[in-house]
Design a protein around this motif. Structure first.
Motif, PDB file in Angstrom:
ATOM      1  N   THR A   1      -9.693   8.728  -7.785  1.00  0.00           N
ATOM      2  CA  THR A   1     -10.027   8.001  -9.001  1.00  0.00           C
ATOM      3  C   THR A   1      -9.865   8.940 -10.191  1.00  0.00           C
ATOM      4  OG1 THR A   1     -11.642   6.616  -7.833  1.00  0.00           O
ATOM      5  CG2 THR A   1     -11.848   6.753 -10.237  1.00  0.00           C
TER       6      THR A   1
ATOM      7  N   ASP B   1      -7.131  10.810 -11.437  1.00  0.00           N
ATOM      8  CA  ASP B   1      -6.463  12.094 -11.216  1.00  0.00           C
ATOM      9  C   ASP B   1      -6.064  12.736 -12.548  1.00  0.00           C
ATOM     10  OD1 ASP B   1      -6.457  12.915  -8.617  1.00  0.00           O
ATOM     11  OD2 ASP B   1      -4.640  11.834  -8.048  1.00  0.00           O
TER      12      ASP B   1
ATOM     13  N   ASP C   1       5.464   4.999  -8.761  1.00  0.00           N
ATOM     14  CA  ASP C   1       4.080   5.487  -8.800  1.00  0.00           C
ATOM     15  C   ASP C   1       3.798   6.338 -10.031  1.00  0.00           C
ATOM     16  OD1 ASP C   1       3.406   4.341  -6.266  1.00  0.00           O
ATOM     17  OD2 ASP C   1       4.568   5.953  -5.319  1.00  0.00           O
TER      18      ASP C   1
ATOM     19  N   THR D   1       0.348   8.286  -8.939  1.00  0.00           N
ATOM     20  CA  THR D   1      -0.459   7.822  -7.811  1.00  0.00           C
ATOM     21  C   THR D   1       0.133   8.375  -6.521  1.00  0.00           C
ATOM     22  OG1 THR D   1      -1.072   5.774  -8.945  1.00  0.00           O
ATOM     23  CG2 THR D   1      -1.300   5.810  -6.546  1.00  0.00           C
TER      24      THR D   1
ATOM     25  N   HIS E   1       0.548   8.859  -2.410  1.00  0.00           N
ATOM     26  CA  HIS E   1       0.454   8.042  -1.203  1.00  0.00           C
ATOM     27  C   HIS E   1       0.395   8.866   0.074  1.00  0.00           C
ATOM     28  CE1 HIS E   1       0.834   4.187  -3.193  1.00  0.00           C
ATOM     29  NE2 HIS E   1       1.829   4.689  -3.925  1.00  0.00           N
TER      30      HIS E   1
END
Length: 454
Positions: A47, A49, A83, A98, A100
């Motif tokens: 949450t 970053d 992302d 984001t 993964h």
């Protein structure tokens, strides 16, 4: 009819000719794109970053007309171009990623300007794996070996690192780099790291202590035998620190005191040349906090030894009754030691609130990571009373629990405590490199997490 002036006719003809001439085409320069940092870290499932700032410009064009996009990822399983999020419309924009999967990827960012002209830059991105309590976790970047922390208000915290002599101010509610740093190596006249392991605040003075023990190879390093102070001015993001004083004899005074009192704790043998500090009968300080209502008596909390030095032994606190003088180079005076049953664990940190209630972060004398249990205990500060376990801390994720920021009011429903990990020995990105050895400080990080304790 009056005849027209030849000069008037010439002016008209010149205007008509100018109007009929084609306009000069607007020319645009090659756009520029710069990153505030070329390296960025994130975490799977995190949450908020950290982000980087990208600055773009083009001569002849307004910055709002420029488009910034991600066009390539060298490892799409870690983070793909989809992302990458770019927000903002002016010359300065924020880039977030984001993650993964754990690992590394190079992300190509392109600015497209007017006239179809473009430029690119590369963002080197590293992603650590998902952790438990991820919604309550944030990452403090710039260093990986967080070892002591002090609350300075407004959610901000000053954090020490046991691999250098720099204090870092963070917004403890957000992931990212320090907002300010203070390198005290020169003020301390230190050739090597002090190995800062404990901190305690009284008013506007913060006391910091080194581990006092030998290094991992059993060698005595004088810089570790240090207690020093800093003075705090301001608070929150406006916090400033100035160096105060330092003393370099607490280790020696502890050894002499123990020998004078029957060598109960074996400090002389534990500090001998060749003795490693982190063993059940070792000598290693990791906690520091003042006694209730006192600005001079401070408890020194030991990671080692246990008392007695075997499985199930008790944790040790030794009161120093003149810590204000010790930090100026004075000889230490000691009170009656306190032995606490922490279920066979030792002190990794302790913190007191204004009402005299303590939270003790307990962990193994041996573990540098998550390979042994950690727990939180509450203690009322009375030497005759034993602590009570509040919480078993999770150990499924990399890093060892190392610091307590502050003590919440246990009477408040939903009260939470903020803890910080030492991730220096963690393989954050799956390539076998310990975090402390990563080449780029933006990839080094410790984790801070809130736990409900009421």
């Amino acid at each position: 009819m009056r005849p027209r002036s030849p000069l008037w006719s010439a002016a008209v003809l010149a205007l008509l000719a100018a109007a009929a001439a084609p306009a000069h085409a607007v020319t645009y320069g090659t756009p520029t794109i710069r990153l505030s940092a070329a390296y960025l870290s994130g975490a799977v499932g995190a949450t908020g970053d950290p982000t980087v700032t990208v600055t773009v410009a083009q001569s002849g064009a307004d910055a709002s007309a420029l488009a910034v996009t991600a066009t390539r990822s060298s490892e799409g399983t870690v983070a793909a171009t989809a992302d990458v999020r770019v927000t903002g419309t002016g010359g300065s924009r924020a880039v977030a990623v984001t993650a993964h999967a754990q690992g590394y990827t190079d992300l190509t960012l392109k600015v497209t300007g007017l006239g179809g002209k473009t430029a690119t830059t590369t963002l080197h991105y590293a992603a650590s794996p998902a952790v438990g309590h991820s919604a309550d976790a944030r990452y403090l970047t710039g260093a990986a070996d967080a070892s002591a922390a002090v609350d300075v208000g407004g959610g901000y915290v000053v954090v020490a690192d046991d691999e250098d002599n720099t204090l870092r101010l963070y917004d403890g509610t957000a992931s990212g780099a320090p907002v300010r740093t203070w390198d005290l190596g020169g003020a301390l006249d230190a050739d090597k790291e002090v190995d800062i392991e404990g901190a305690a605040r009284v008013g506007n003075t913060v006391y910091w202590t080194g581990s006092l023990g030998n290094n991992k190879d059993g060698e005595y390093k004088p810089d570790r035998n240090t207690v020093f102070t800093t003075t705090v001015s301001g608070s929150g993001a406006a916090t400033r620190l100035t160096f105060g004083t330092a003393g370099h004899r607490l280790r020696d005074d502890l050894v002499a005191w123990d020998e004078a009192n029957g060598d109960r704790y074996g400090f002389a043998a534990a500090t001998a040349d060749g003795r490693e500090p982190k063993r059940a009968d070792g000598f290693n300080v990791e906690g520091l906090e003042f006694a209730p209502g006192s600005a001079t008596t401070a408890y020194v909390g030991f990671r080692a030894p246990l008392v007695p030095p075997r499985a199930g032994g008790k944790a040790l606190l030794v009161p120093v009754t003149n810590m204000d003088q010790v930090a100026r180079g004075g000889k230490a005076v000691f009170g009656t030691p306190v032995e606490l049953d922490l279920g066979g664990l030792s002190v990794r940190d302790l913190r007191r609130d204004e009402a005299g209630r303590y939270l003790i972060l307990a962990g193994s004398w041996a573990a540098e990571d998550n390979s042994a249990p950690y727990a939180l205990y509450s203690w009322d500060g009375s030497a005759g009373h034993q602590p009570v376990k509040v919480l078993d801390l999770p150990t499924a994720d990399a890093g060892g629990w190392e610091s307590v920021v502050s003590v919440p009011d246990p009477a408040t429903a939903g009260a939470r405590v903020q803890l910080i990990t030492d991730d220096g020995a963690a393989d954050l990105y799956g390539d076998g490199t310990e975090a402390k050895d990563l080449a780029h400080p933006e990839w080094q990080k410790s984790r801070t997490t809130w736990f409900t304790v009421s």
